[in-house]
Design an enzyme around this catalytic site. Sequence first.
Site, PDB file in Angstrom:
ATOM      1  N   LYS A 201      25.838  36.979  20.857  1.00 32.74           N
ATOM      2  CA  LYS A 201      26.185  36.682  22.323  1.00 32.74           C
ATOM      3  C   LYS A 201      26.596  35.067  22.191  1.00 32.74           C
ATOM      4  O   LYS A 201      25.628  34.468  22.002  1.00 32.74           O
ATOM      5  CB  LYS A 201      25.054  36.701  23.206  1.00 32.74           C
ATOM      6  CG  LYS A 201      25.288  36.459  24.550  1.00 32.74           C
ATOM      7  CD  LYS A 201      24.113  36.787  25.494  1.00 32.74           C
ATOM      8  CE  LYS A 201      24.518  36.444  27.072  1.00 32.74           C
ATOM      9  NZ  LYS A 201      23.183  36.710  27.882  1.00 32.74           N
ATOM     10  N   LYS A 254      29.593  39.802  22.280  1.00 29.53           N
ATOM     11  CA  LYS A 254      30.016  39.430  23.767  1.00 29.53           C
ATOM     12  C   LYS A 254      30.275  37.874  23.836  1.00 29.53           C
ATOM     13  O   LYS A 254      29.375  37.249  23.218  1.00 29.53           O
ATOM     14  CB  LYS A 254      28.937  39.794  24.460  1.00 29.53           C
ATOM     15  CG  LYS A 254      28.493  39.224  26.053  1.00 29.53           C
ATOM     16  CD  LYS A 254      27.422  39.290  26.674  1.00 29.53           C
ATOM     17  CE  LYS A 254      27.377  38.813  28.022  1.00 29.53           C
ATOM     18  NZ  LYS A 254      26.286  38.566  28.401  1.00 29.53           N
TER      19      LYS A 254
HETATM   20  C1  PBG Z   1      22.098  37.516  30.993  1.00 28.62           C
HETATM   21  C2  PBG Z   1      23.417  37.950  31.053  1.00 28.62           C
HETATM   22  C3  PBG Z   1      24.606  37.126  31.448  1.00 28.62           C
HETATM   23  C4  PBG Z   1      25.616  37.936  31.207  1.00 28.62           C
HETATM   24  C5  PBG Z   1      25.126  39.327  30.791  1.00 28.62           C
HETATM   25  N1  PBG Z   1      23.863  39.166  30.744  1.00 28.62           N
HETATM   26  C6  PBG Z   1      24.857  35.686  31.751  1.00 28.62           C
HETATM   27  C7  PBG Z   1      24.554  34.644  30.824  1.00 28.62           C
HETATM   28  O1  PBG Z   1      24.148  34.883  29.519  1.00 28.62           O
HETATM   29  O2  PBG Z   1      24.721  33.474  31.168  1.00 28.62           O
HETATM   30  C8  PBG Z   1      27.202  37.948  31.235  1.00 28.62           C
HETATM   31  C9  PBG Z   1      28.016  39.054  31.446  1.00 28.62           C
HETATM   32  C10 PBG Z   1      29.443  38.712  32.398  1.00 28.62           C
HETATM   33  O3  PBG Z   1      29.963  37.568  32.229  1.00 28.62           O
HETATM   34  O4  PBG Z   1      30.054  40.004  32.664  1.00 28.62           O
HETATM   35  N2  PBG Z   1      21.562  36.696  30.268  1.00 28.62           N
END
Ligand code: PBG
Length: 328
Positions: A201, A254
Amino acid sequence: MAGFPTRRLRRLRQNPTLRRMLGGARLSMQEMICPLFVTFGQGVRRPIESLPGHFQISVDAAVETARDWAGKGVQAVLLFGIPQHKDACGSGACDPQGPVQQLVSRLKKDLPDLLVITDVCLCDYTDHGHCGLLKTARDGALEVGNDRTLEVLAKIAVSHAQAGADVVAPSAMMDGQVAAIRQSLDQSGLADTAIMSYTVKFASCFYQPFRDAADCAPKFGDRTGYQMDFRTAGQAVAEARQDIEEGADMIMVKPAGPYLDIIARVRQSTDAPLAAYQVSGEYSAIKAAAAAGWLNERSAAVESLTAIKRAGADLIITYFAPQLGAWI
Ligand code: PBG
């Protein structure tokens, strides 16, 4: 002899049937997962301005939305909760009466075939908006403490699994989070609950619309201390290997579209089921361009998602999922 004019690659592109037969990557609704934002209250269906077509929905209305999506071919929902109160420890996240826990049990009762995945993180529940518990660093500044966060993430995962979640999806990017969650699930008699780990991520600007949707933008600093640096490819395979060793049943990359190279690399490094998350900003950018008349929405959605599949994703999380069935 191998070269032009004997060899003509366009020969394979002349016939539409042959083109289709040789198509390769194909999207199917079988692999589509849709995020859903569930909030407290009754009869709430609040549009999220930066995520057209998506809403903050209370439990009662969310069941109807999920039913509608399932009718359109969506296989799974990924639940994010918006609590009534936020505090420094994100205590709302473990509340057995919280919106996520309530919706999970309603969905498993009313729509047993719909796979229910829950996001396991603290940022929706903390008043500071970070994904973990804070501690004071040696220089006096506040930082997210890794190990103290693990225990809370494990508690959240257990509460989701006890409500009936099929899969829990830790997204906090804390080291050791998969092992901590696996151990707590197993000790709580929840060995059948699977883990889909947000393994790779990146700290991405493409999460901005999501942060409006879940009201979880960090109140100070940013997430670069725990999410991955977008310039770095090398750690992706290490993260994947470690999460699998810790017990992840499925892993995830992601965002998806700007990170196709990463999806391909991780795909080559493991046989574990691989999901890719086309995040909020990827969706909103296409929606906005389509609304302005600059892109054809259907073509842009299908092409971007097909590219994610082609790169090697088995499962795709996308806000387009409810529309996609009519397009493919
Ligand atoms: C929580 C999380 C996030 C997203 C999914 N889980 C936000 C972040 O990390 O700031 C983002 C998903 C999206 O942008 O569609 N940690």
